[in-house]
Design an enzyme around this catalytic site. Structure first.
Site, PDB file in Angstrom:
ATOM      1  N   HIS A  25      -8.021   4.735   4.726  1.00  0.00           N
ATOM      2  CA  HIS A  25      -6.759   4.135   4.299  1.00  0.00           C
ATOM      3  C   HIS A  25      -6.230   3.209   5.376  1.00  0.00           C
ATOM      4  O   HIS A  25      -6.539   3.349   6.565  1.00  0.00           O
ATOM      5  CB  HIS A  25      -5.718   5.210   3.961  1.00  0.00           C
ATOM      6  CG  HIS A  25      -5.150   5.913   5.161  1.00  0.00           C
ATOM      7  ND1 HIS A  25      -4.037   5.454   5.842  1.00  0.00           N
ATOM      8  CD2 HIS A  25      -5.539   7.038   5.806  1.00  0.00           C
ATOM      9  CE1 HIS A  25      -3.768   6.280   6.846  1.00  0.00           C
ATOM     10  NE2 HIS A  25      -4.676   7.244   6.851  1.00  0.00           N
ATOM     11  N   CYS A  26      -5.434   2.213   4.949  1.00  0.00           N
ATOM     12  CA  CYS A  26      -4.759   1.335   5.893  1.00  0.00           C
ATOM     13  C   CYS A  26      -3.265   1.640   5.802  1.00  0.00           C
ATOM     14  O   CYS A  26      -2.884   2.742   5.420  1.00  0.00           O
ATOM     15  CB  CYS A  26      -5.047  -0.132   5.570  1.00  0.00           C
ATOM     16  SG  CYS A  26      -4.484  -0.644   3.926  1.00  0.00           S
ATOM     17  N   ALA A  27      -2.408   0.676   6.119  1.00  0.00           N
ATOM     18  CA  ALA A  27      -0.968   0.928   6.132  1.00  0.00           C
ATOM     19  C   ALA A  27      -0.406   1.190   4.746  1.00  0.00           C
ATOM     20  O   ALA A  27       0.573   1.922   4.593  1.00  0.00           O
ATOM     21  CB  ALA A  27      -0.241  -0.256   6.776  1.00  0.00           C
TER      22      ALA A  27
END
EC number: 2.7.1.211
Length: 460
Positions: A25-27
């Site tokens: 996952h990213c932000a």
């Protein structure tokens, strides 16, 4: 919001556990590599509680949750999908992503993985340079003050040791030893080599090596030479390790890798890489100086379309090279206008739509774009309805044309939208004002264009 329930509902809609290769996952987004993308029920996923959008891009299927929520969903999702992140048998996510990409996208992803971790150091240096400039300009302290000396050291350090930072990051990406990559970067910035950083007319010493005249010129602040050098280093290291017995690997492999790469770098790669890097800068400067605001219109208009492909991540390398060669970054203001315009279009969707769920997604996604994170508004709103995306391209083109016309520049890379004010302001009040005007042009024109174009809302 029950994140455990969201995770349990999400797994079957992705084709079940057996269809999920890896997750990260990213932000704002849950990033998934799937065996078969056509097993996904995209519409059902978008209707899940908390989901702001879903799309397939750059070899990944991505589900937008937003800042904060995505971390919680990810923690439950890996349990629900049976992805034990500590299990060595789990396929490395980045490698799994690359396997599903075409060569161009794979190249862009590689550059992104190398330069994104370095962004904090570059941003910090840019801000420190701005503070140093303001202290000197407004004479807040004496020119021989200790704080001036300290700020000069702090602000230039990241650029002086940039090859070391890139060497470490690139070696990890190319599958080599990260610390050997840092050593190669250290060789290229060794005190025995003339440091060209900040020196305009200095001439390096020339020595004779095996009949070749070699300039003792350092590579502080450069980008292309160290990328090429560390790529070669990783190949030498892997090749040596294959033929060296395990008992003496620790002694032989690093020794052979460093001495061969060091010689090849100083004799061939360094000079060649410098020529390539300067060539890229020359071409960009020619276009910027001769085509003018038209280039801003074109790049500002198509940048968001490039974002969809994921190739935009490779631009960090070009921007870093610009800063190293000419001291400023004139590309980032253009990219920023495109991002701001996506937010303006998303804001128009918020006010024009009659669907409550669309409103819930559009408003936070628009403000996310104003802070530099555009994927939620691009994939969750504008691209979904198509015409808002076109409206955003119009806004990005007009804003991009303006910032090029008024020669807006930044002293770092990695920040767009509102946060970019911090790396624009240090270069003068006029630079800051023109950036704000461009920001307003991109936002308002995208909003108006989207409102006039309209869009057809999907039936619930």
């Amino acid at each position: 919001m029950d994140v455990k329930q969201i995770a349990s509902q999400l797994v079957p809609l992705l084709g079940g556990k057996e269809n999920i290769v890896s997750a990260a996952h990213c932000a704002t987004r849950l990033r998934l590599v799937l065996k078969e993308d056509d097993k996904v029920d995209k519409k059902a996923i978008e209707n899940l509680d908390g989901v702001k959008g879903a799309f397939a891009s750059s070899g990944q299927f991505q589900v937008i949750f937003g800042t904060g929520l995505v971390n919680k969903v990810y923690a439950e999702f890996v349990k629900e999908a049976g992805l034990d992140q500590n299990n060595e048998e789990v396929v490395d996510h980045q490698e799994a992503v690359k396997k599903k990409m075409n060569p161009l996208a794979r190249f862009a992803k590689t550059l992104s993985n190398i330069f994104v971790p370095i962004i904090p150091a570059i941003v910090a240096s840019g801000l420190l340079m701005g503070l140093l400039g303001m202290m000197k300009t407004f004479e807040w302290v004496s020119g021989d003050s200790a704080i001036i000396l300290f700020l000069d050291m702090f602000s230039s350090a990241a650029f002086i040791i940039l090859p070391i930072l890139i060497g470490f990051s690139a070696a990890k990406e190319f599958g080599g030893n990260a610390y050997l990559g840092a050593v190669i970067g250290g060789i290229m910035t060794h005190p025995a080599l003339l440091n060209p950083w900040g020196l305009a007319n200095a001439e390096p010493e020339v020595i004779n090596f095996l009949g070749l005249n070699v300039e003792l010129l350092g590579y502080q602040g450069t980008v292309v030479p160290v990328l090429l050098a560390v790529y070669v280093m990783s190949k030498i290291e892997k090749g040596t390790r294959k033929i060296v017995p395990n008992a003496i690997d620790l002694l032989v492999t690093p020794f052979v890798t460093v001495i061969l790469t060091g010689l090849i770098t100083l004799l061939v790669i360094g000079p060649l890489g410098t020529i390539v890097g300067e060539g890229i800068t020359t071409i960009l400067n020619f276009v910027y100086d001769n085509v003018g605001f038209v280039s801003g219109i074109i790049f500002g208009g198509i940048y968001s379309a490039i974002v969809i492909t994921g190739v935009h991540h490779s631009f960090h390398a070009i921007e870093a090279n610009l800063i190293a060669d000419i001291g400023v970054n004139y590309l980032l203001p253009i990219w920023s206008m495109a991002n701001v315009a996506q937010g303006g279009a998303g804001l128009a969707v918020f006010f024009k739509t009659k669907r409550e769920k669309t409103k819930q997604v559009a408003l936070p996604a628009a403000f996310s774009a104003f802070l530099g994170i555009t994927e939620p508004v691009i994939f969750g709103v504008n691209l979904k309805y198509r015409k808002p995306f076109i409206g955003a391209m119009i806004g990005g083109a007009l804003g991009g044309g303006y910032v090029v016309l008024t020669e807006v520049v930044a002293n770092a890379y990695g920040l767009t939208g509102i946060p970019m004010l911090a790396i624009v302001a240090p270069l003068g009040a006029t630079n800051l004002i023109n950036y704000i005007v461009g920001f307003a042009i991109a936002l308002v024109s995208a909003f108006v264009a989207t409102w006039l174009l309209g869009f057809k809302e999907e039936e619930n």
